[in-house]
Scaffold this motif. Sequence first.
Motif, short mmCIF file in Angstrom:
data_model
loop_
_atom_site.label_atom_id
_atom_site.label_comp_id
_atom_site.label_asym_id
_atom_site.label_seq_id
_atom_site.Cartn_x
_atom_site.Cartn_y
_atom_site.Cartn_z
N LYS A 105 7.41 24.03 -47.93
CA LYS A 105 7.36 22.65 -48.42
C LYS A 105 8.19 22.56 -49.71
O LYS A 105 8.04 23.40 -50.60
N LEU A 143 8.75 20.27 -52.83
CA LEU A 143 8.07 19.16 -53.48
C LEU A 143 8.96 18.38 -54.44
O LEU A 143 9.77 18.96 -55.17
N ALA A 144 8.75 17.07 -54.43
CA ALA A 144 9.35 16.14 -55.40
C ALA A 144 10.86 16.37 -55.57
O ALA A 144 11.60 16.34 -54.59
N ALA A 145 11.31 16.63 -56.80
CA ALA A 145 12.75 16.72 -57.08
C ALA A 145 13.45 17.77 -56.22
O ALA A 145 14.62 17.61 -55.87
N ASP A 163 15.19 16.72 -53.05
CA ASP A 163 16.51 16.07 -53.19
C ASP A 163 17.64 17.07 -52.98
O ASP A 163 18.75 16.70 -52.60
N TYR A 164 17.37 18.33 -53.27
CA TYR A 164 18.41 19.36 -53.19
C TYR A 164 18.40 20.12 -51.87
O TYR A 164 19.37 20.78 -51.52
N ASP A 167 22.80 23.72 -52.41
CA ASP A 167 22.68 22.76 -53.53
C ASP A 167 21.51 23.09 -54.46
O ASP A 167 21.47 22.65 -55.61
N PHE A 213 19.87 22.87 -59.11
CA PHE A 213 18.57 22.61 -59.73
C PHE A 213 18.11 23.85 -60.49
O PHE A 213 17.66 23.76 -61.64
N LEU A 258 7.81 24.26 -56.13
CA LEU A 258 7.43 23.17 -57.03
C LEU A 258 8.37 23.09 -58.23
O LEU A 258 8.63 24.11 -58.89
N PRO A 259 8.81 21.89 -58.57
CA PRO A 259 9.57 21.72 -59.82
C PRO A 259 8.59 21.68 -61.00
O PRO A 259 7.37 21.69 -60.79
#
Lengths: 84, 151
Positions: free
Chosen positions: A7, A9-11, A14-15, A44, A48, A78-79
């Motif tokens: 999974k 998560l969040a930001a 996007d990558y 990508d 990050f 997780l970010p």
Amino acid sequence: MVRVKVKYLAAISDYTGVPEEEIEVGDGVTLADLLNRIRELHPDLAKFEDRFSILVLVNGVNRGLNYKLMDGDRVALLPPVSGG
Amino acid sequence: MVEGRVIENDIDLNKIVDHLARHAHEGMGAIVIFIGFVKGDIDGKKVSRLDYSVYEPYTSKKLEEIASEEMEEGIYDIKIFHKYGNLDVGDKTLYIIVGAKGRKKGFEKAIKVLERVKFEPPIFKLEHREDGEYWVFGDGTRLKRESRDVR
């Protein structure tokens, strides 16, 4: 072979372009190996990681990069968090 | 009863406070409440919405863990409720309720709990504002979504 659900998560999604996916790896593969595989699948992500840390949980627990993956494990990237 | 979890809708604060006061430990003399809400301006830029995402059941587990770990002598109850979903300006985001022996202990504990809630549970915030969408991280760093540039 070992199948794990990953999974993003969040930001991080996007990558990777996807919020989650199933990845098949060989027996005895570690979390560090899986992360390298994820980086190959989603180059990508390096953009990050260059700036922010990523926390990796297996079934909700921080097990360390030497953890040997088991069939059915749920891995989450997780970010940095932001409560409040 | 110590409690920590994510919520989708607002809580009935009066009901919780009434229950807490009526069933209070004999030594309890203060209830301190912190409420966070979505503000409409960040660095001079107008904010339209905040999207909170969580990683259940681990977010609620961590909130409950913080509440349990912060219990100590002179603190009789701690409740933490964190909203998730798409929240508009003025919507409440976080409730921290501390039942304490007195005001000083209560305020100090509420501040400590708040600092832990900002940095520990897996809660993620996307800020929608007039100059774009920004991921917000615990230390206040922002990452613009479209260009992926750090502000």
